[in-house]
Motif scaffolding. Structure first.
Motif, PDB file in Angstrom:
ATOM      1  N   VAL A   1     -56.162  24.278 -89.340  1.00 20.96           N
ATOM      2  CA  VAL A   1     -55.495  23.368 -88.415  1.00 20.96           C
ATOM      3  C   VAL A   1     -56.119  21.985 -88.594  1.00 20.96           C
ATOM      4  CG1 VAL A   1     -55.003  22.848 -85.997  1.00 20.96           C
ATOM      5  CG2 VAL A   1     -55.110  25.239 -86.750  1.00 20.96           C
ATOM      6  N   LEU A   2     -55.269  20.984 -88.738  1.00 20.83           N
ATOM      7  CA  LEU A   2     -55.730  19.598 -88.771  1.00 20.83           C
ATOM      8  C   LEU A   2     -55.491  18.991 -87.400  1.00 20.83           C
ATOM      9  CD1 LEU A   2     -56.782  17.038 -90.164  1.00 20.83           C
ATOM     10  CD2 LEU A   2     -54.441  16.623 -90.983  1.00 20.83           C
ATOM     11  N   VAL A   3     -56.565  18.526 -86.769  1.00 18.06           N
ATOM     12  CA  VAL A   3     -56.501  17.920 -85.440  1.00 18.06           C
ATOM     13  C   VAL A   3     -56.651  16.411 -85.604  1.00 18.06           C
ATOM     14  CG1 VAL A   3     -57.625  17.758 -83.180  1.00 18.06           C
ATOM     15  CG2 VAL A   3     -57.493  19.977 -84.360  1.00 18.06           C
ATOM     16  N   VAL A   4     -55.670  15.667 -85.092  1.00 22.80           N
ATOM     17  CA  VAL A   4     -55.713  14.195 -85.150  1.00 22.80           C
ATOM     18  C   VAL A   4     -55.697  13.694 -83.713  1.00 22.80           C
ATOM     19  CG1 VAL A   4     -54.681  12.103 -86.070  1.00 22.80           C
ATOM     20  CG2 VAL A   4     -54.431  14.269 -87.322  1.00 22.80           C
ATOM     21  N   GLU A   5     -56.843  13.220 -83.271  1.00 21.75           N
ATOM     22  CA  GLU A   5     -57.037  12.801 -81.876  1.00 21.75           C
ATOM     23  C   GLU A   5     -58.068  11.691 -81.867  1.00 21.75           C
ATOM     24  OE1 GLU A   5     -57.170  11.967 -78.299  1.00 21.75           O
ATOM     25  OE2 GLU A   5     -55.998  13.808 -78.436  1.00 21.75           O
ATOM     26  N   ASP A   6     -57.749  10.544 -81.254  1.00 21.58           N
ATOM     27  CA  ASP A   6     -58.678   9.420 -81.260  1.00 21.58           C
ATOM     28  C   ASP A   6     -59.730   9.480 -80.156  1.00 21.58           C
ATOM     29  OD1 ASP A   6     -56.813   8.862 -79.278  1.00 21.58           O
ATOM     30  OD2 ASP A   6     -56.658   6.735 -79.758  1.00 21.58           O
ATOM     31  N   ASP A   7     -59.534  10.308 -79.160  1.00 16.99           N
ATOM     32  CA  ASP A   7     -60.539  10.480 -78.108  1.00 16.99           C
ATOM     33  C   ASP A   7     -61.575  11.497 -78.600  1.00 16.99           C
ATOM     34  OD1 ASP A   7     -61.797  11.932 -75.787  1.00 16.99           O
ATOM     35  OD2 ASP A   7     -60.705  10.389 -74.672  1.00 16.99           O
ATOM     36  N   HIS A   8     -62.797  11.019 -78.821  1.00 18.41           N
ATOM     37  CA  HIS A   8     -63.857  11.847 -79.398  1.00 18.41           C
ATOM     38  C   HIS A   8     -64.073  13.154 -78.625  1.00 18.41           C
ATOM     39  CE1 HIS A   8     -68.063  13.165 -79.897  1.00 18.41           C
ATOM     40  NE2 HIS A   8     -67.817  12.899 -81.171  1.00 18.41           N
TER      41      HIS A   8
ATOM     42  N   ALA B   1     -60.074  20.933 -89.511  1.00 17.11           N
ATOM     43  CA  ALA B   1     -60.421  19.609 -89.999  1.00 17.11           C
ATOM     44  C   ALA B   1     -59.962  18.641 -88.918  1.00 17.11           C
ATOM     45  CB  ALA B   1     -59.716  19.313 -91.319  1.00 17.11           C
ATOM     46  N   SER B   2     -60.633  17.503 -88.805  1.00 14.79           N
ATOM     47  CA  SER B   2     -60.225  16.563 -87.759  1.00 14.79           C
ATOM     48  C   SER B   2     -60.311  15.131 -88.246  1.00 14.79           C
ATOM     49  CB  SER B   2     -61.068  16.749 -86.500  1.00 14.79           C
ATOM     50  OG  SER B   2     -62.413  16.383 -86.731  1.00 14.79           O
ATOM     51  N   LEU B   3     -59.446  14.322 -87.656  1.00 11.53           N
ATOM     52  CA  LEU B   3     -59.411  12.889 -87.916  1.00 11.53           C
ATOM     53  C   LEU B   3     -59.353  12.157 -86.581  1.00 11.53           C
ATOM     54  CD1 LEU B   3     -56.645  12.839 -90.692  1.00 11.53           C
ATOM     55  CD2 LEU B   3     -59.107  12.543 -91.042  1.00 11.53           C
ATOM     56  N   ASP B   4     -59.893  10.935 -86.556  1.00  9.80           N
ATOM     57  CA  ASP B   4     -59.865  10.152 -85.316  1.00  9.80           C
ATOM     58  C   ASP B   4     -58.833   9.036 -85.349  1.00  9.80           C
ATOM     59  OD1 ASP B   4     -61.073   8.396 -87.059  1.00  9.80           O
ATOM     60  OD2 ASP B   4     -62.885   8.129 -85.862  1.00  9.80           O
ATOM     61  N   SER B   5     -58.048   8.968 -86.426  1.00  7.02           N
ATOM     62  CA  SER B   5     -57.013   7.949 -86.520  1.00  7.02           C
ATOM     63  C   SER B   5     -55.868   8.464 -87.383  1.00  7.02           C
ATOM     64  CB  SER B   5     -57.578   6.656 -87.117  1.00  7.02           C
ATOM     65  OG  SER B   5     -57.899   6.849 -88.474  1.00  7.02           O
ATOM     66  N   GLY B   6     -54.781   7.710 -87.403  1.00 10.28           N
ATOM     67  CA  GLY B   6     -53.603   8.139 -88.142  1.00 10.28           C
ATOM     68  C   GLY B   6     -53.573   7.725 -89.597  1.00 10.28           C
ATOM     69  N   ARG B   7     -54.387   6.770 -89.983  1.00 11.07           N
ATOM     70  CA  ARG B   7     -54.266   6.191 -91.324  1.00 11.07           C
ATOM     71  C   ARG B   7     -54.574   7.181 -92.451  1.00 11.07           C
ATOM     72  NH1 ARG B   7     -58.658   4.065 -88.990  1.00 11.07           N
ATOM     73  NH2 ARG B   7     -60.664   4.443 -89.979  1.00 11.07           N
ATOM     74  N   GLU B   8     -55.329   8.227 -92.184  1.00 14.08           N
ATOM     75  CA  GLU B   8     -55.704   9.183 -93.231  1.00 14.08           C
ATOM     76  C   GLU B   8     -54.871  10.467 -93.203  1.00 14.08           C
ATOM     77  OE1 GLU B   8     -58.225   8.883 -95.582  1.00 14.08           O
ATOM     78  OE2 GLU B   8     -58.511   6.800 -94.949  1.00 14.08           O
ATOM     79  N   VAL B   9     -53.933  10.584 -92.276  1.00 16.11           N
ATOM     80  CA  VAL B   9     -53.219  11.850 -92.091  1.00 16.11           C
ATOM     81  C   VAL B   9     -52.473  12.280 -93.348  1.00 16.11           C
ATOM     82  CG1 VAL B   9     -51.382  13.030 -90.817  1.00 16.11           C
ATOM     83  CG2 VAL B   9     -53.037  11.628 -89.590  1.00 16.11           C
ATOM     84  N   MET B  10     -51.651  11.408 -93.905  1.00 14.58           N
ATOM     85  CA  MET B  10     -50.839  11.796 -95.056  1.00 14.58           C
ATOM     86  C   MET B  10     -51.710  12.244 -96.226  1.00 14.58           C
ATOM     87  SD  MET B  10     -47.836  11.589 -93.870  1.00 14.58           S
ATOM     88  CE  MET B  10     -46.519  11.444 -95.029  1.00 14.58           C
ATOM     89  N   LEU B  11     -52.752  11.501 -96.528  1.00 15.56           N
ATOM     90  CA  LEU B  11     -53.650  11.855 -97.626  1.00 15.56           C
ATOM     91  C   LEU B  11     -54.358  13.175 -97.341  1.00 15.56           C
ATOM     92  CD1 LEU B  11     -55.005  11.132-100.309  1.00 15.56           C
ATOM     93  CD2 LEU B  11     -56.687   9.826 -99.008  1.00 15.56           C
TER      94      LEU B  11
ATOM     95  N   ASP C   1     -44.482   8.575 -85.186  1.00 14.83           N
ATOM     96  CA  ASP C   1     -44.109   8.020 -86.492  1.00 14.83           C
ATOM     97  C   ASP C   1     -44.708   8.857 -87.626  1.00 14.83           C
ATOM     98  OD1 ASP C   1     -42.672   5.957 -85.277  1.00 14.83           O
ATOM     99  OD2 ASP C   1     -44.399   4.585 -85.311  1.00 14.83           O
ATOM    100  N   ILE C   2     -45.928   9.309 -87.431  1.00 13.52           N
ATOM    101  CA  ILE C   2     -46.570  10.173 -88.426  1.00 13.52           C
ATOM    102  C   ILE C   2     -45.801  11.483 -88.538  1.00 13.52           C
ATOM    103  CG2 ILE C   2     -48.656  11.495 -88.971  1.00 13.52           C
ATOM    104  CD1 ILE C   2     -50.222   9.238 -87.461  1.00 13.52           C
ATOM    105  N   CYS C   3     -45.451  12.058 -87.399  1.00 18.64           N
ATOM    106  CA  CYS C   3     -44.702  13.312 -87.379  1.00 18.64           C
ATOM    107  C   CYS C   3     -43.373  13.154 -88.104  1.00 18.64           C
ATOM    108  CB  CYS C   3     -44.486  13.769 -85.935  1.00 18.64           C
ATOM    109  SG  CYS C   3     -43.576  15.321 -85.787  1.00 18.64           S
ATOM    110  N   LYS C   4     -42.667  12.082 -87.812  1.00 18.58           N
ATOM    111  CA  LYS C   4     -41.367  11.847 -88.443  1.00 18.58           C
ATOM    112  C   LYS C   4     -41.519  11.707 -89.954  1.00 18.58           C
ATOM    113  CE  LYS C   4     -37.213   9.070 -88.049  1.00 18.58           C
ATOM    114  NZ  LYS C   4     -36.541   7.985 -87.347  1.00 18.58           N
TER     115      LYS C   4
END
Length: 127
Positions: A8-15, A33-43, A66-69
């Motif tokens: 599961v990839l979790v993308v959430e900016d609140d730590h 895996a987790s990310l704190d912003s949207g800019r790296e999601v596609m990669l 927008d990322i989802c779309k």
């Protein structure tokens, strides 16, 4: 513990929320895996091929819808389940429906509800 490790990839900016979700999912046996912003999601999605994406709507740098779309519009990622997570209650506006998310979870969320929904999406993806 899950028989086959699901990612599961979790993308959430609140730590704190991100770390809580990661902890809950890892305790249930998921690889997270987790990310704190949207800019790296596609990669990251291209590199790791997660079984599902748990995506906050309001990221500091991008709108999760927008990322989802973009993911749902790409043949390479269109089948990957995406769950939108948001503190904004009331799913169903035209913009939200256009992002084509597979599920929606309101914050604050119930842990059991989170786990049931993640399990459903991960199992649906592997069926």
């Amino acid at each position: 513990m899950l028989a086959v490790l699901k990612t599961v990839l979790v993308v959430e900016d609140d730590h704190d929320i991100r770390e809580l979700i990661v902890f809950i999912l890892e305790a249930e046996g998921y690889e997270v895996a987790s990310l704190d912003s949207g800019r790296e999601v596609m990669l990251t999605v291209q590199r790791t091929s997660p079984d599902m994406l748990l995506l906050d709507v309001r990221l500091g740098d991008m709108d999760g819808r927008d990322i989802c779309k973009a993911l749902k519009s790409s043949p390479a990622t269109s089948q990957m389940p995406v769950m939108i997570v948001s503190a904004t209650h009331g799913w169903g506006t035209r913009h939200e429906k256009q992002c084509m998310a597979d599920d929606y979870l309101a914050k604050p969320f119930d842990v059991t509800d989170l786990l049931v929904r993640v399990s459903d999406l991960v199992n649906r993806a592997s069926a």
